[in-house]
Design an enzyme around this catalytic site. Structure first.
Site, PDB file in Angstrom:
ATOM      1  N   HIS A  86     -15.711   2.631 -36.934  1.00  0.00           N
ATOM      2  CA  HIS A  86     -15.107   4.011 -36.445  1.00  0.00           C
ATOM      3  C   HIS A  86     -13.432   2.075 -35.846  1.00  0.00           C
ATOM      4  CE1 HIS A  86     -16.990   7.185 -37.147  1.00  0.00           C
ATOM      5  NE2 HIS A  86     -17.771   6.870 -35.950  1.00  0.00           N
ATOM      6  N   GLU A 117     -17.200  15.367 -41.221  1.00  0.00           N
ATOM      7  CA  GLU A 117     -15.857  14.215 -40.658  1.00  0.00           C
ATOM      8  C   GLU A 117     -15.229  14.508 -41.701  1.00  0.00           C
ATOM      9  OE1 GLU A 117     -17.246  10.598 -38.561  1.00  0.00           O
ATOM     10  OE2 GLU A 117     -19.486  11.940 -38.189  1.00  0.00           O
ATOM     11  N   HIS A 161     -13.924  14.124 -34.849  1.00  0.00           N
ATOM     12  CA  HIS A 161     -15.558  13.876 -34.290  1.00  0.00           C
ATOM     13  C   HIS A 161     -16.186  15.214 -33.520  1.00  0.00           C
ATOM     14  CE1 HIS A 161     -18.959  11.733 -33.843  1.00  0.00           C
ATOM     15  NE2 HIS A 161     -18.267  10.929 -34.814  1.00  0.00           N
TER      16      HIS A 161
END
Length: 371
Positions: free
Chosen positions: A124, A336, A199
């Site tokens: 991420h 996602e 998210h």
């Protein structure tokens, strides 16, 4: 002058209220930055709420089979809780959502070294995450929708990525239907890579409901990314046929979590990249999720080639929602939409490279109805 200024503020507030946009203070970060909460309400009574911290979605209400509205986005009680958490609830993730193996990649013959975690990979984007920042916001209203445009400028070297990236994220609630959209647009001043997503965790029985036993999932994905022990893609895209990842027909994820499977691990959990069988860049429905208890259906459409399907495997009861319920394993799911993890190191995957003069664009929609 002060009277005129105050009058202008009141007039602006009146306009916002009339268009279905309500803004209120949401607290101050530990660094002293003020955060606001925006609540959108459309003509049908659907609401979508988000905060400036992380451009985080904190609620979305969908009508159940009786017409009553339920918040289907898992939430936390206040700003302090969002700051403490590492689960990125409803936030925008970047500069690169997902894993990059070895915490490095090569672009134009140059090796870019990123910030590794304890497993030697980047996930991420690495710290500080986009979810930990207060984004700049502009609210808008037009004939068909209401919403906000969030902007974040990620400077050259931020998270060790090259290039100054200017990212705009639009949250748009349609006036006449129970649908909201997330639209992404980005430019850079130097060659870089980008992979962004939201998210949010969902439970269509309502935030705070236990488990996913009443959910049925159907995905337009015929392949998945095979990964190594660190969940970094190997480069192989395998067929979902004959695996627990085959949701081409409606099926229960909860039931599959009860059956032993090497693919789902021990303890079992979905945390897999699913690859859609659609044209690149085409906005198409890729997921339909039904909850048999509430009657709520959610259809997800996206221009992205894949999504990470995650069943909240690491929830452990330590975080509590607005409902007062402690979130336990499998109490929600994330879908996602994004490009594949480790694409910068996998030349056969769709490219995530962005160059000066190009514009990155992506769109994902969430449409709600009753089954």
């Amino acid at each position: 002058m002060r009277r005129s200024f105050c009058a202008a503020l009141l007039a602006a507030a009146g306009v916002a209220s009339a268009t279905g946009i309500a803004v209120q203070p949401y607290g101050t970060t530990s660094a002293g930055a003020a955060v606001e909460k925006v609540t959108l309400t459309n003509d049908r009574g659907m609401t979508l709420a988000y905060i400036d911290y992380g451009a985080t979605i904190v609620a979305a209400t969908a009508a159940d089979r009786t017409g009553a509205r339920r918040n289907v986005v898992l939430d936390l009680p206040d700003l302090a809780a969002y700051q403490r958490s590492t689960r990125k609830w409803g936030a925008i993730i970047g500069r690169y959502a997902g894993r990059i193996g070895g915490a490095h990649y090569t672009l134009d013959g140059k090796t870019v070294r990123l910030q590794p975690n304890l497993r030697g990979l980047t996930i991420h984007g690495g710290p500080p995450g986009y979810e930990q920042r207060v984004w700049r916001r502009r609210d808008f209203a037009d004939s068909a929708s209401i919403g906000s445009v969030y902007t974040l400028v990620s400077p050259d070297g931020d998270q060790s990525f090259p290039g100054t990236l200017t990212l705009h994220v639009t949250y748009r609630l349609l006036r006449a239907s129970d649908e909201f959209r997330i639209e992404y647009e980005a430019v850079t001043d130097a060659p870089t890579v980008i992979n962004v997503t939201n998210h949010a965790y969902f439970n269509l029985a309502g935030a705070g409901s236990s488990g996913l036993a009443t959910h049925r999932f159907r995905f337009g994905a015929d392949r998945y990314a095979v990964t190594d022990a660190n969940r970094v893609p190997t480069g192989e895209l395998a067929s979902v046929a004959g695996t627990p990842l085959d949701f081409r027909k409606p099926a229960s994820a909860a039931a599959r979590l009860q059956a032993p499977s090497v693919l789902l691990g021990d303890p079992p959990g979905f945390d897999h990249s699913l690859v859609f069988g659609k044209q690149p860049g085409q906005l198409a429905t890729v997921a339909v999720i039904d909850d048999t208890s509430s009657g709520i259906r959610m259809e997800i459409g996206t221009t992205e080639p894949s999504a990470q399907f995650y069943t909240a495997n690491a929830f452990d009861g330590k975080e509590v929602g607005v409902s007062g319920t402690a979130y336990q394993r499998y109490d929600g799911f994330a879908f996602e939409t994004q490009h594949l993890p480790d694409s910068p190191n996998q030349p056969s995957f769709p490219s995530t490279v962005l160059r000066p003069g190009e514009v990155f664009r992506s769109k994902t929609s969430f449409r709600f109805s009753q089954k």
